[in-house]
Scaffold this motif. Structure first.
Motif, PDB file in Angstrom:
ATOM      1  N   TRP A   1       0.855  -1.185   0.000  1.00  0.00           N
ATOM      2  CA  TRP A   1       0.000   0.000   0.000  1.00  0.00           C
ATOM      3  C   TRP A   1       0.892   1.237   0.000  1.00  0.00           C
ATOM      4  O   TRP A   1       2.096   1.149   0.195  1.00  0.00           O
ATOM      5  N   ASP A   2       0.286   2.384  -0.203  1.00  0.00           N
ATOM      6  CA  ASP A   2       1.004   3.650  -0.314  1.00  0.00           C
ATOM      7  C   ASP A   2       1.073   4.327   1.057  1.00  0.00           C
ATOM      8  O   ASP A   2       0.090   4.897   1.525  1.00  0.00           O
ATOM      9  N   PHE A   3       2.230   4.253   1.684  1.00  0.00           N
ATOM     10  CA  PHE A   3       2.411   4.844   3.013  1.00  0.00           C
ATOM     11  C   PHE A   3       2.153   6.347   2.997  1.00  0.00           C
ATOM     12  O   PHE A   3       1.597   6.906   3.946  1.00  0.00           O
ATOM     13  N   ASN A   4       2.541   7.039   1.918  1.00  0.00           N
ATOM     14  CA  ASN A   4       2.334   8.482   1.835  1.00  0.00           C
ATOM     15  C   ASN A   4       0.851   8.854   1.789  1.00  0.00           C
ATOM     16  O   ASN A   4       0.472   9.929   2.251  1.00  0.00           O
ATOM     17  N   ALA A   5       0.018   7.962   1.264  1.00  0.00           N
ATOM     18  CA  ALA A   5      -1.424   8.244   1.221  1.00  0.00           C
ATOM     19  C   ALA A   5      -1.991   8.350   2.627  1.00  0.00           C
ATOM     20  O   ALA A   5      -2.833   9.210   2.901  1.00  0.00           O
ATOM     21  N   ILE A   6      -1.537   7.500   3.514  1.00  0.00           N
ATOM     22  CA  ILE A   6      -2.047   7.561   4.883  1.00  0.00           C
ATOM     23  C   ILE A   6      -1.450   8.756   5.623  1.00  0.00           C
ATOM     24  O   ILE A   6      -2.136   9.413   6.406  1.00  0.00           O
ATOM     25  N   LEU A   7      -0.197   9.065   5.368  1.00  0.00           N
ATOM     26  CA  LEU A   7       0.415  10.222   6.025  1.00  0.00           C
ATOM     27  C   LEU A   7      -0.305  11.511   5.652  1.00  0.00           C
ATOM     28  O   LEU A   7      -0.421  12.415   6.470  1.00  0.00           O
ATOM     29  N   GLY A   8      -0.795  11.585   4.423  1.00  0.00           N
ATOM     30  CA  GLY A   8      -1.509  12.774   3.975  1.00  0.00           C
ATOM     31  C   GLY A   8      -2.911  12.891   4.518  1.00  0.00           C
ATOM     32  O   GLY A   8      -3.516  13.962   4.472  1.00  0.00           O
ATOM     33  N   SER A   9      -3.456  11.805   5.052  1.00  0.00           N
ATOM     34  CA  SER A   9      -4.829  11.797   5.557  1.00  0.00           C
ATOM     35  C   SER A   9      -4.926  11.729   7.076  1.00  0.00           C
ATOM     36  O   SER A   9      -5.902  12.183   7.655  1.00  0.00           O
ATOM     37  N   ALA A  10      -3.943  11.149   7.703  1.00  0.00           N
ATOM     38  CA  ALA A  10      -3.986  10.914   9.144  1.00  0.00           C
ATOM     39  C   ALA A  10      -3.819  12.214   9.921  1.00  0.00           C
ATOM     40  O   ALA A  10      -3.211  13.170   9.435  1.00  0.00           O
ATOM     41  N   PRO A  11      -4.335  12.249  11.146  1.00  0.00           N
ATOM     42  CA  PRO A  11      -4.097  13.422  11.994  1.00  0.00           C
ATOM     43  C   PRO A  11      -2.608  13.553  12.306  1.00  0.00           C
ATOM     44  O   PRO A  11      -1.863  12.559  12.280  1.00  0.00           O
ATOM     45  N   ALA A  12      -2.182  14.745  12.577  1.00  0.00           N
ATOM     46  CA  ALA A  12      -0.764  15.008  12.839  1.00  0.00           C
ATOM     47  C   ALA A  12      -0.231  14.151  13.981  1.00  0.00           C
ATOM     48  O   ALA A  12       0.941  13.766  13.984  1.00  0.00           O
ATOM     49  N   SER A  13      -1.068  13.826  14.917  1.00  0.00           N
ATOM     50  CA  SER A  13      -0.633  13.054  16.090  1.00  0.00           C
ATOM     51  C   SER A  13      -0.468  11.567  15.790  1.00  0.00           C
ATOM     52  O   SER A  13       0.091  10.834  16.612  1.00  0.00           O
TER      53      SER A  13
END
Length: 147
Positions: free
Chosen positions: A115-127
């Motif tokens: 899966w695309d790790f950057n996709a989750i980083l762009g959607s997840a809360p900063a915390s």
């Protein structure tokens, strides 16, 4: 139980976050790897795999798997699917996945998620990434020589 039924049963249990049921689909020496982070952060065995899965999924307000294409070749199965993630803070993500499983005697012995790790980083809360700093990492297994 067929190879396909084993894989689909695993994903149904995971979608429900029924951790005890997830374990029933995994062989005692099953290896789980999130391929974006590599084999050095794998987990081995049902208990440690569930610990690993909980790191990312347990705190979510909502988690759902959306089944897609399932392609098998004997004991090996590729499962194209997607996941919906929702955090308690309101952020959401739709993540496409391809999961590769090896099933022997009705149990998953190898499970690799692509899966695309950057996709989750762009959607997840900063915390979200900060939460990993305090997570239980007793599950870490270096699978480099096992895949």
């Amino acid at each position: 139980m067929s190879v396909d039924d084993t894989v689909l049963g695993l994903w149904d249990a995971l979608s429900q976050r029924d951790w005890d049921a997830v374990k029933t689909f995994l062989a005692d020496d099953c290896i789980y790897i999130d391929m974006p982070v590599g084999p050095t952060l794998a987990a081995r065995g049902p208990d440690d795999i569930v610990k690993r899965l909980k790191v990312g999924l347990e705190a979510l307000a909502k988690y759902e798997n959306h089944p897609g294409l399932l392609v098998g070749n004997g004991s090996d199965v590729m499962f194209e699917h997607s996941e919906s993630w929702a955090w308690t803070t309101g952020e959401t993500a739709e993540l496409p996945f391809v999961s590769v499983h090896r099933v022997v005697d009705g149990k998953v012995t190898l499970w690799k998620d692509y899966w695309d790790f950057n996709a989750i980083l762009g959607s997840a809360p900063a915390s979200w990434m900060d939460d990993f700093a305090g997570a239980d990492v007793s599950w870490v297994f270096d699978a480099t020589d096992h895949i």
